[in-house]
Design a protein around this motif. Structure first.
Motif, PDB file in Angstrom:
ATOM      1  N   LEU A  90       0.869  -1.266  -0.023  1.00 15.66           N
ATOM      2  CA  LEU A  90      -0.115  -0.068  -0.137  1.00 15.66           C
ATOM      3  C   LEU A  90       0.853   1.300  -0.024  1.00 15.66           C
ATOM      4  N   THR A  91       2.035   1.142   0.503  1.00 15.70           N
ATOM      5  CA  THR A  91       2.853   2.368   0.689  1.00 15.70           C
ATOM      6  C   THR A  91       3.106   2.951  -0.728  1.00 15.70           C
ATOM      7  N   PRO A  92       3.546   2.517  -1.864  1.00 16.29           N
ATOM      8  CA  PRO A  92       3.813   3.142  -3.095  1.00 16.29           C
ATOM      9  C   PRO A  92       2.458   3.931  -3.535  1.00 16.29           C
ATOM     10  N   PHE A  93       1.216   3.394  -3.253  1.00 12.59           N
ATOM     11  CA  PHE A  93      -0.112   3.887  -3.563  1.00 12.59           C
ATOM     12  C   PHE A  93      -0.032   5.277  -2.860  1.00 12.59           C
ATOM     13  N   ALA A  94       0.060   5.228  -1.629  1.00 13.61           N
ATOM     14  CA  ALA A  94       0.033   6.119  -0.651  1.00 13.61           C
ATOM     15  C   ALA A  94       0.957   7.337  -0.935  1.00 13.61           C
ATOM     16  N   ALA A  95       2.229   6.853  -1.294  1.00 13.16           N
ATOM     17  CA  ALA A  95       3.151   7.949  -2.040  1.00 13.16           C
ATOM     18  C   ALA A  95       2.767   8.860  -3.191  1.00 13.16           C
ATOM     19  N   ARG A  96       2.072   8.224  -3.949  1.00 12.35           N
ATOM     20  CA  ARG A  96       1.402   8.677  -5.461  1.00 12.35           C
ATOM     21  C   ARG A  96      -0.088   9.102  -5.211  1.00 12.35           C
ATOM     22  N   MET A  97      -0.449   9.305  -4.200  1.00  7.27           N
ATOM     23  CA  MET A  97      -1.995   9.623  -3.859  1.00  7.27           C
ATOM     24  C   MET A  97      -2.343  10.736  -4.891  1.00  7.27           C
ATOM     25  N   ALA A  98      -1.908  11.637  -4.820  1.00  4.80           N
ATOM     26  CA  ALA A  98      -2.259  12.982  -5.675  1.00  4.80           C
ATOM     27  C   ALA A  98      -2.023  12.575  -7.183  1.00  4.80           C
ATOM     28  N   THR A  99      -1.384  11.518  -7.608  1.00  2.00           N
ATOM     29  CA  THR A  99      -1.300  11.773  -9.049  1.00  2.00           C
ATOM     30  C   THR A  99      -1.484  10.031  -9.575  1.00  2.00           C
ATOM     31  N   THR A 287      -2.470  15.129  10.350  1.00  2.00           N
ATOM     32  CA  THR A 287      -2.569  16.127   9.438  1.00  2.00           C
ATOM     33  C   THR A 287      -2.286  15.427   8.010  1.00  2.00           C
ATOM     34  N   MET A 288      -2.882  16.052   6.893  1.00  2.00           N
ATOM     35  CA  MET A 288      -2.702  15.621   5.529  1.00  2.00           C
ATOM     36  C   MET A 288      -2.182  16.720   4.698  1.00  2.00           C
ATOM     37  N   PRO A 289      -1.481  16.570   3.615  1.00  2.00           N
ATOM     38  CA  PRO A 289      -1.357  17.789   2.696  1.00  2.00           C
ATOM     39  C   PRO A 289      -2.303  18.636   2.604  1.00  2.00           C
ATOM     40  N   HIS A 290      -2.170  19.997   2.703  1.00  2.00           N
ATOM     41  CA  HIS A 290      -3.259  20.895   2.435  1.00  2.00           C
ATOM     42  C   HIS A 290      -4.003  20.982   1.041  1.00  2.00           C
ATOM     43  N   ASP A 291      -3.343  20.768   0.124  1.00  2.00           N
ATOM     44  CA  ASP A 291      -3.762  20.440  -1.289  1.00  2.00           C
ATOM     45  C   ASP A 291      -4.523  19.245  -1.274  1.00  2.00           C
ATOM     46  N   ARG A 292      -4.295  18.294  -0.627  1.00  2.00           N
ATOM     47  CA  ARG A 292      -5.293  16.980  -0.665  1.00  2.00           C
ATOM     48  C   ARG A 292      -6.549  17.261  -0.133  1.00  2.00           C
ATOM     49  N   LEU A 293      -6.435  17.998   1.245  1.00 10.54           N
ATOM     50  CA  LEU A 293      -7.616  18.244   2.130  1.00 10.54           C
ATOM     51  C   LEU A 293      -8.444  18.964   1.246  1.00 10.54           C
ATOM     52  N   SER A 384       4.785   6.647   3.831  1.00  5.91           N
ATOM     53  CA  SER A 384       4.903   7.384   2.473  1.00  5.91           C
ATOM     54  C   SER A 384       5.194   8.786   2.812  1.00  5.91           C
ATOM     55  N   ARG A 385       4.806   9.356   4.183  1.00 14.87           N
ATOM     56  CA  ARG A 385       4.692  10.870   4.483  1.00 14.87           C
ATOM     57  C   ARG A 385       3.772  11.597   3.952  1.00 14.87           C
ATOM     58  N   TYR A 386       2.627  10.790   3.384  1.00 15.19           N
ATOM     59  CA  TYR A 386       1.471  11.678   3.070  1.00 15.19           C
ATOM     60  C   TYR A 386       0.705  11.901   4.080  1.00 15.19           C
TER      61      TYR A 386
END
Length: 398
Positions: A90-99, A287-293, A384-386
């Motif tokens: 799952l980690t590679p999916f989480a690392a590329r969540m935005a793309t 927290t999550m990245p602001h753009d993903r929020l 993944s630091r997501y």
């Protein structure tokens, strides 16, 4: 026992077109990921790496096409896909969540994403129902995988620490940020099972702790009594919005995720309202990245459906903005993101080792797969630091 996990065992919604689209998008997303996705016919996709085994492709893609993120998790619950190491897969999916989805197709998010049910809004009544669905599952369930402090939040590890030591360090860290010492009047928003309240009382503080979970209140009071702190700790079944009095310190550890966007201003206004002049707040928040929020705030995902109904993570900019609007300023902060990955890894190991106990509590195999996926999915987010988790020290800006 009867739970929402039963939905994962039913036949997935049938939509050949959606399933076809899901298959195409999934193959597009995976082709450049460092994973290996295998199918029953022997075919494989991905750049190579941790194995994700699709056992029932038709059901998998129909679920994915019907509800995207929710369908992906339900497919794991139902056994449509599996992995010898779900965190690594799952980690590679989480690392590329935005793309994962090509940018031109992200405008279709509203077509595939589920929308949050109105019943999950965190009004006082709604919040109690949402909390009941998770924290009132069974105290025995949580005891099966948490450390003896019953801390259900990120620990703070230093080399050589076991989980219990790391949890106490986390508690001490947030109490220090809130300036809790002997004689402090402390308000805790979100009791958990009483570990922080007991630790603060051991410093000589008097603590009023608020929870809206009946099961948590019952066990927390029992643990407070066992620690000999009933004269210093009061555990109330009370919503944070009903908090009264004035306190030298307010502490809240990973409760803000259950507040909901509509009530963020009310939460921070409550912190400011009950804080005595010169008082301090210790806040721990995932927290999550602001753009993903911004991109997902209206969506309804698997975690919200099965684990934390009504929940929504904040971003650091949102916390900063909400604090400022309430008249609070952030004086200190520390990130514990990698520590949460380590915490979740230990919880998952303990949970899997306690499967026989979990089954004896009345939880079925689908529920066990649900929780295995939840812990693995969360750990992958932090690895993944997501996802990140922060401890903040705040003070009135007045």
């Amino acid at each position: 026992m009867t739970t929402t996990t039963e939905t994962a065992l039913s036949a997935p919604p049938r939509s050949p077109f959606r399933a076809w689209v899901a298959r195409r998008l999934f193959r597009y997303a995976v082709k450049d990921l460092p994973v290996t996705v295998s199918f029953p016919d022997g075919s494989r996709i991905g750049r190579g790496g941790p194995l994700m085994r699709v056992v029932r492709p038709s059901a998998f893609f129909h679920r994915l096409g019907a509800q995207a993120n929710i369908g992906f998790g339900e497919a794991y619950m139902a056994g449509d896909w599996t992995s010898p190491d779900p965190v690594a897969a799952l980690t590679p999916f989480a690392a590329r969540m935005a793309t994962l989805v090509p940018r031109p197709l992200q405008v279709l998010r509203g077509w595939v994403d589920a929308h949050r049910p109105a019943t999950e809004l965190n009004t006082p009544d709604g919040a109690r129902e949402n909390i009941h669905r998770h924290y009132d599952l069974s105290n025995d369930l949580f005891e099966a995988f948490l450390d003896e402090s019953m801390s259900y939040s990120s620990a703070w590890f230093e080399p050589g620490d076991d989980l219990h030591t790391a949890q106490l360090r986390k508690i001490d860290g947030i109490l220090d940020l809130a300036g809790v010492t002997s004689g402090s009047r402390v308000l805790e928003i979100g009791t958990g099972w009483g570990a922080l309240a007991i630790r603060a009382a051991q410093r000589g503080a008097t603590v009023t702790s608020l929870t809206i979970s009946v099961e948590q209140q019952r066990l927390a009071r029992k643990r407070v009594a066992a620690a000999g702190m009933t004269d210093r700790v009061t555990v109330n079944l009370q919503d944070y919005r009903e908090a009264a009095g004035t306190y030298d310190a307010v502490v809240s550890v990973e409760m803000i995720e259950a507040v909901g966007e509509e009530f963020w201003p009310t939460y921070f206004a409550t912190l400011a309202r009950v804080l005595a002049p010169g008082g301090r707040v210790g806040l721990q928040a995932i927290t999550m990245p602001h753009d993903r929020l911004l991109a997902t705030r209206r969506s309804h995902n698997w975690i919200q459906k099965y684990i934390f109904p009504g929940g929504l993570l904040l971003s650091v900019p949102v916390i900063e903005d909400q604090a400022t609007r309430a008249g609070l300023r952030i004086e200190d902060r520390r990130s514990l993101g990698p520590q949460y990955a380590q915490t979740l890894a230990q919880w998952r190991t303990r949970f899997l080792a306690a499967r026989d106990r979990v089954a004896a509590f009345g939880f079925d195999e689908v529920f066990e797969r649900l929780w295995e996926y939840y812990l693995a999915y969360s750990e992958a987010g932090f690895r993944s630091r997501y996802l990140d988790v922060w401890q903040f020290g705040l003070r009135s800006s007045g």
